[in-house]
Design a protein around this motif. Structure first.
Motif, short mmCIF file in Angstrom:
data_model
loop_
_atom_site.label_atom_id
_atom_site.label_comp_id
_atom_site.label_asym_id
_atom_site.label_seq_id
_atom_site.Cartn_x
_atom_site.Cartn_y
_atom_site.Cartn_z
N CYS A 89 6.22 -0.19 -9.61
CA CYS A 89 6.46 -0.19 -11.05
C CYS A 89 5.23 -0.62 -11.83
O CYS A 89 5.06 -0.26 -12.99
CB CYS A 89 7.64 -1.11 -11.39
N LEU A 90 4.36 -1.38 -11.17
CA LEU A 90 3.12 -1.81 -11.81
C LEU A 90 2.03 -0.74 -11.73
O LEU A 90 1.23 -0.57 -12.65
CB LEU A 90 2.60 -3.09 -11.15
N ILE A 91 2.01 -0.01 -10.59
CA ILE A 91 0.94 0.96 -10.31
C ILE A 91 1.56 2.33 -10.08
O ILE A 91 2.43 2.49 -9.23
CB ILE A 91 0.13 0.53 -9.07
N ASN A 92 1.10 3.33 -10.80
CA ASN A 92 1.66 4.68 -10.67
C ASN A 92 1.17 5.43 -9.44
O ASN A 92 1.79 6.37 -8.98
CB ASN A 92 1.36 5.50 -11.92
N SER A 93 0.03 5.03 -8.90
CA SER A 93 -0.55 5.72 -7.75
C SER A 93 0.09 5.26 -6.45
O SER A 93 0.01 4.08 -6.09
CB SER A 93 -2.07 5.46 -7.71
N ASP A 94 0.73 6.20 -5.73
CA ASP A 94 1.35 5.83 -4.46
C ASP A 94 0.31 5.43 -3.42
O ASP A 94 0.58 4.60 -2.56
CB ASP A 94 2.23 6.98 -3.94
N THR A 95 -0.90 6.00 -3.49
CA THR A 95 -1.96 5.66 -2.55
C THR A 95 -2.35 4.19 -2.68
O THR A 95 -2.47 3.47 -1.68
CB THR A 95 -3.20 6.53 -2.77
N ILE A 96 -2.53 3.74 -3.91
CA ILE A 96 -2.91 2.34 -4.14
C ILE A 96 -1.78 1.41 -3.72
O ILE A 96 -2.01 0.36 -3.11
CB ILE A 96 -3.28 2.11 -5.62
N VAL A 97 -0.55 1.79 -4.01
CA VAL A 97 0.61 0.98 -3.64
C VAL A 97 0.67 0.83 -2.12
O VAL A 97 0.93 -0.26 -1.59
CB VAL A 97 1.91 1.61 -4.17
N ILE A 98 0.44 1.93 -1.40
CA ILE A 98 0.46 1.90 0.07
C ILE A 98 -0.63 0.98 0.60
O ILE A 98 -0.39 0.15 1.49
CB ILE A 98 0.30 3.32 0.65
N VAL A 99 -1.84 1.10 0.06
CA VAL A 99 -2.96 0.29 0.53
C VAL A 99 -2.70 -1.20 0.28
O VAL A 99 -2.90 -2.04 1.17
CB VAL A 99 -4.28 0.72 -0.16
N VAL A 100 -2.25 -1.52 -0.93
CA VAL A 100 -2.00 -2.92 -1.29
C VAL A 100 -0.95 -3.55 -0.38
O VAL A 100 -1.15 -4.64 0.17
CB VAL A 100 -1.55 -3.03 -2.77
N ASN A 101 0.16 -2.86 -0.19
CA ASN A 101 1.24 -3.42 0.63
C ASN A 101 0.91 -3.42 2.11
O ASN A 101 1.34 -4.32 2.85
CB ASN A 101 2.54 -2.65 0.38
N ALA A 102 0.12 -2.44 2.57
CA ALA A 102 -0.32 -2.44 3.96
C ALA A 102 -1.22 -3.65 4.23
O ALA A 102 -1.13 -4.29 5.29
CB ALA A 102 -1.05 -1.15 4.28
N LEU A 103 -2.09 -3.96 3.29
CA LEU A 103 -2.95 -5.13 3.42
C LEU A 103 -2.12 -6.41 3.47
O LEU A 103 -2.43 -7.34 4.23
CB LEU A 103 -3.95 -5.19 2.26
N ILE A 104 -1.07 -6.46 2.66
CA ILE A 104 -0.18 -7.64 2.67
C ILE A 104 0.49 -7.79 4.03
O ILE A 104 0.58 -8.89 4.58
CB ILE A 104 0.88 -7.52 1.55
N ILE A 105 0.94 -6.67 4.60
CA ILE A 105 1.61 -6.71 5.90
C ILE A 105 0.68 -7.19 7.00
O ILE A 105 1.03 -8.06 7.81
CB ILE A 105 2.18 -5.32 6.25
N MET B 107 -2.50 -8.56 6.71
CA MET B 107 -3.38 -9.69 6.45
C MET B 107 -2.69 -10.86 5.76
O MET B 107 -3.27 -11.93 5.62
CB MET B 107 -4.57 -9.23 5.59
N GLY B 108 -1.45 -10.67 5.33
CA GLY B 108 -0.75 -11.70 4.58
C GLY B 108 -0.62 -13.01 5.32
O GLY B 108 -0.90 -14.08 4.77
N SER B 109 -0.20 -12.94 6.58
CA SER B 109 -0.03 -14.15 7.38
C SER B 109 -1.36 -14.88 7.57
O SER B 109 -1.43 -16.11 7.46
CB SER B 109 0.58 -13.80 8.74
N THR B 110 -2.43 -14.13 7.84
CA THR B 110 -3.75 -14.72 8.04
C THR B 110 -4.25 -15.38 6.75
O THR B 110 -4.81 -16.48 6.78
CB THR B 110 -4.77 -13.65 8.47
N LEU B 111 -4.04 -14.71 5.63
CA LEU B 111 -4.45 -15.27 4.34
C LEU B 111 -3.70 -16.57 4.05
O LEU B 111 -4.28 -17.52 3.52
CB LEU B 111 -4.19 -14.26 3.22
#
Length: 256
Positions: free
Chosen positions: A164-180, A182-186
């Protein structure tokens, strides 16, 4: 909302991506079985061949398109025109992704049952064998799956929010993949940085991604998360509610 949910399930079921991407899940499980070997048969069965991250990644890929692609292609206008209100559309999309989440976990369990019956990847283990928490291996698998559905629902709420914040599905995929990935490490780095009160920082949302792994490996991940499994569960549920509500508020105010 029944009509909106029916439409979303129809659209999901008639797309090719949600179906063929299941092959990625099965291949990932086979890879984990080959990588961990027969010495970890019980752990592999309990965790459904460590399918958690693969399922989350699939949810990100499929779930983000449910929102973002409709924003990009302007097909959301037709959906909104036919819907009773924006809340019904948003909730229908959320529930659709959740149902797909449960479906993926059922697939993972069925594949695990097959692998634990046919000695291809691991040595079959009796389902009645006592393993973690003094429970049978079958109960361990069911419980771990249930816990992971809660964890992956947190990811669904993030998918809805970022879509809902970002219209680009590519950016949404990249952001959430990074969270999955790298989230625990961060979160660990944040806790070890000593930049604030640990008792407060340990409740950061990225730390909640440890819920599933801590459930089946408490001794190791409790030291990492600095929270009990119950605390992680409570935190996960709270953040899921917060992100879901925030996503709805942004979706309601979004201009199409």
């Amino acid at each position: 909302m029944y009509t909106e949910l029916k439409q979303e399930l129809y659209k999901l079921g008639h797309r090719k991506l949600p179906w063929w991407i299941i092959s990625f899940l099965i291949l990932f499980m086979i890879f984990m079985g080959l990588a961990m070997g027969r010495d970890y048969s019980k752990l592999l069965v309990m965790t459904c061949y460590d399918s958690s991250q693969a399922i989350m990644l699939i949810l990100v890929v499929v779930g983000s398109t449910i929102f973002s692609m409709e924003f990009q292609n302007k097909t959301i206008l037709m959906v909104m025109y036919r819907a009773s209100n924006k809340g019904a559309v948003y909730l229908a999309k959320f529930i659709t992704i959740f149902i797909y989440n449960v479906f993926l976990h059922l697939v993972a369990m069925l594949v695990t049952i097959f692998f634990n019956t046919v000695p291809i990847l691991v040595n079959p283990v009796a389902w009645s064998t006592t393993y973690k928490y003094q429970q049978s291996l079958f109960i361990n698998m069911i419980a771990t799956t249930g816990v992971d559905i809660v964890t992956s629902t947190l990811i669904i709420s993030l998918i809805c929010l970022t879509s809902c914040l970002i219209n680009s599905d590519t950016i949404v995929i990249v952001v959430n993949a990074l969270i999955i990935f790298m989230g625990s490490t961060l979160s660990v780095n944040l806790l070890n940085a000593n930049i604030g009160p640990i008792k407060l920082i340990r409740w950061n949302p990225l730390n909640m991604l440890n819920l599933t792994t801590q459930y089946y490996n408490y001794a190791t991940y409790h030291l990492t998360s600095m929270l009990s499994s119950t605390q992680l569960l409570i935190g996960t549920l709270c953040y899921t509610a917060i992100f879901t509500i925030l996503g709805y508020l942004i979706f309601r105010r979004k201009s199409f």
